[in-house]
Design a protein around this motif. Structure first.
Motif, PDB file in Angstrom:
ATOM      1  N   ALA A 152      12.945 -28.253 -22.207  1.00 44.15           N
ATOM      2  CA  ALA A 152      11.534 -28.583 -21.993  1.00 44.15           C
ATOM      3  C   ALA A 152      11.278 -29.201 -20.626  1.00 44.15           C
ATOM      4  N   HIS A 153      12.336 -29.541 -19.895  1.00 45.64           N
ATOM      5  CA  HIS A 153      12.210 -30.108 -18.552  1.00 45.64           C
ATOM      6  C   HIS A 153      12.330 -29.042 -17.467  1.00 45.64           C
ATOM      7  N   GLN A 154      12.127 -27.807 -17.827  1.00 40.02           N
ATOM      8  CA  GLN A 154      12.304 -26.698 -16.870  1.00 40.02           C
ATOM      9  C   GLN A 154      11.347 -26.795 -15.678  1.00 40.02           C
ATOM     10  N   ASN A 155      10.121 -27.245 -15.902  1.00 39.85           N
ATOM     11  CA  ASN A 155       9.173 -27.399 -14.795  1.00 39.85           C
ATOM     12  C   ASN A 155       9.745 -28.415 -13.792  1.00 39.85           C
ATOM     13  N   PRO A 156       9.892 -28.053 -12.518  1.00 36.29           N
ATOM     14  CA  PRO A 156      10.479 -28.977 -11.544  1.00 36.29           C
ATOM     15  C   PRO A 156       9.782 -30.333 -11.464  1.00 36.29           C
ATOM     16  N   LEU A 157       8.498 -30.389 -11.783  1.00 33.33           N
ATOM     17  CA  LEU A 157       7.749 -31.635 -11.690  1.00 33.33           C
ATOM     18  C   LEU A 157       7.920 -32.524 -12.924  1.00 33.33           C
ATOM     19  N   TRP A 158       8.509 -31.996 -13.983  1.00 34.37           N
ATOM     20  CA  TRP A 158       8.687 -32.766 -15.205  1.00 34.37           C
ATOM     21  C   TRP A 158      10.007 -33.529 -15.119  1.00 34.37           C
TER      22      TRP A 158
ATOM     23  N   ALA B  82      22.646 -23.617 -24.517  1.00 39.16           N
ATOM     24  CA  ALA B  82      22.598 -22.875 -23.256  1.00 39.16           C
ATOM     25  C   ALA B  82      21.517 -21.815 -23.362  1.00 39.16           C
ATOM     26  N   LEU B  83      20.979 -21.440 -22.204  1.00 40.47           N
ATOM     27  CA  LEU B  83      19.994 -20.350 -22.198  1.00 40.47           C
ATOM     28  C   LEU B  83      19.904 -19.719 -20.818  1.00 40.47           C
ATOM     29  N   LYS B  84      19.286 -18.555 -20.799  1.00 43.61           N
ATOM     30  CA  LYS B  84      18.957 -17.879 -19.548  1.00 43.61           C
ATOM     31  C   LYS B  84      17.460 -17.674 -19.493  1.00 43.61           C
ATOM     32  N   TRP B  85      16.862 -17.919 -18.318  1.00 42.34           N
ATOM     33  CA  TRP B  85      15.467 -17.601 -18.074  1.00 42.34           C
ATOM     34  C   TRP B  85      15.371 -16.405 -17.139  1.00 42.34           C
TER      35      TRP B  85
ATOM     36  N   LEU C  45      17.359 -24.240  -9.914  1.00 40.31           N
ATOM     37  CA  LEU C  45      16.695 -23.325 -10.838  1.00 40.31           C
ATOM     38  C   LEU C  45      16.503 -21.955 -10.189  1.00 40.31           C
ATOM     39  N   GLN C  46      15.988 -21.945  -8.972  1.00 35.84           N
ATOM     40  CA  GLN C  46      15.776 -20.680  -8.271  1.00 35.84           C
ATOM     41  C   GLN C  46      17.096 -19.945  -8.067  1.00 35.84           C
ATOM     42  N   PHE C  47      18.112 -20.686  -7.641  1.00 36.30           N
ATOM     43  CA  PHE C  47      19.433 -20.093  -7.424  1.00 36.30           C
ATOM     44  C   PHE C  47      19.978 -19.512  -8.726  1.00 36.30           C
ATOM     45  N   GLY C  48      19.847 -20.261  -9.820  1.00 37.69           N
ATOM     46  CA  GLY C  48      20.374 -19.800 -11.092  1.00 37.69           C
ATOM     47  C   GLY C  48      19.653 -18.580 -11.623  1.00 37.69           C
TER      48      GLY C  48
ATOM     49  N   TRP D  25      23.522 -18.832 -16.769  1.00 41.79           N
ATOM     50  CA  TRP D  25      23.291 -19.662 -17.941  1.00 41.79           C
ATOM     51  C   TRP D  25      22.996 -21.090 -17.479  1.00 41.79           C
ATOM     52  N   PHE D  26      22.037 -21.743 -18.122  1.00 46.18           N
ATOM     53  CA  PHE D  26      21.806 -23.169 -17.927  1.00 46.18           C
ATOM     54  C   PHE D  26      22.258 -23.880 -19.199  1.00 46.18           C
ATOM     55  N   THR D  27      23.113 -24.888 -19.036  1.00 45.41           N
ATOM     56  CA  THR D  27      23.671 -25.584 -20.198  1.00 45.41           C
ATOM     57  C   THR D  27      23.141 -27.012 -20.275  1.00 45.41           C
TER      58      THR D  27
END
Length: 279
Positions: free
Chosen positions: A217-223, A262-265, A242-245, A251-253
């Protein structure tokens, strides 16, 4: 226990305990009307946050990412304040995998706040000793220095009980530390010495953002959290990685997330793959 298997690297999530912290503190200036749509809260406005270490197995070596909140380490008052409903079962998790604490070769500490570092030591015969006696403990130099000499703000989370007995095992690094396919990178932000992990295994990648992105839920850079010492550094680092990934289909863990391991966007920040926590 949930796992994520790459070609040559395997991740397994262990049980390090659970806390419940104030949702407003965890999302900073973000209004509750917004964050509560992304992450549920209880009637005390607290959100569930795991403290689950990740076991990384690579080339016959065992790496532990963080150490949980420990067992028998917190007072009743601390448990109440931090909403602890379950203490660590880290060693039991290792036993299920046929491992002992002596089998851990490296402990990778993104930072040394109590909810990450309490599992480094335990009390034996009324004194604190290292839980992982054979491990090198890897942490940024900046973080290690502040751990031992905290300021008026950070002294509430950097505890001498968590470092004095493991001092001889600590291997500090300046900007980066690399071992095989695993790299730690100093980012700052959440703490001045905060680091992230990047794992590159052939054409696959994992990025562990630790506490600059504690949950999905903290994916937004401003959060960013009210707990962050340097929030603009958190925002800058989160934007960059985030941009690099996403560009590299990484995967983001997560260590704290109660719902996703873990998930991928995709480029639209839609979840396209995930490993969910068994509840």
């Amino acid at each position: 226990m949930e796992t994520l298997q790459l070609n040559h690297v395997k991740l397994t999530w262990l049980n390090g305990g659970v806390t419940h912290l104030d949702g407003g503190a965890m999302f900073g200036v973000v209004p509750k009307a917004l964050w509560s749509k992304k992450y549920p809260h209880n009637d005390k406005n607290q959100i569930e946050l795991r403290t689950d270490p990740i076991l990384i197995q690579q080339d016959g070596k065992n790496f532990l990412v963080e150490t949980g909140i420990g067992k028998g380490k917190l007072s009743d008052k601390q448990k109440k304040n931090f909403g602890v409903t379950e203490e660590s079962e880290l060693l039991h998790s290792l036993e299920k995998l046929g491992l002992t604490k002596e089998n851990i070769d490296y402990v990778l500490m993104t930072h040394l706040h109590f909810d990450h570092a309490c599992g480094l030591t335990e009390k034996v015969n009324n004194e604190y000793v290292s839980v992982f006696p054979n491990a090198e403990i890897i942490v940024s130099t900046v973080e290690w220095n502040e751990m031992r000499k905290p300021n008026i703000r950070s002294q509430n989370t950097y505890w001498k009980e968590n470092w004095q007995s493991i001092e001889s095992q600590v291997v500090p690094f300046e900007k980066e530390w690399v071992k095989g396919k695993i790299k730690m990178v100093h980012t700052g932000g959440h703490s001045d010495g905060h680091s992230i992990l990047i794992i590159e295994d052939d054409h696959e990648m994992i990025i562990h953002m630790a506490d600059i992105m504690p949950t999905h839920a903290h994916q937004n850079p401003l959060w960013v959290m009210a707990y962050d010492d340097y929030p603009m550094n958190s925002i800058d680092a989160k934007q960059k990685w985030l941009q690099f990934g996403i560009e590299n289909q990484a995967w983001f863990t997560f260590y704290h997330d109660a719902f996703y391991r873990a998930l991928k966007w995709n480029e639209h920040y839609e979840i396209v793959e995930s490993v969910k926590r068994e509840r």
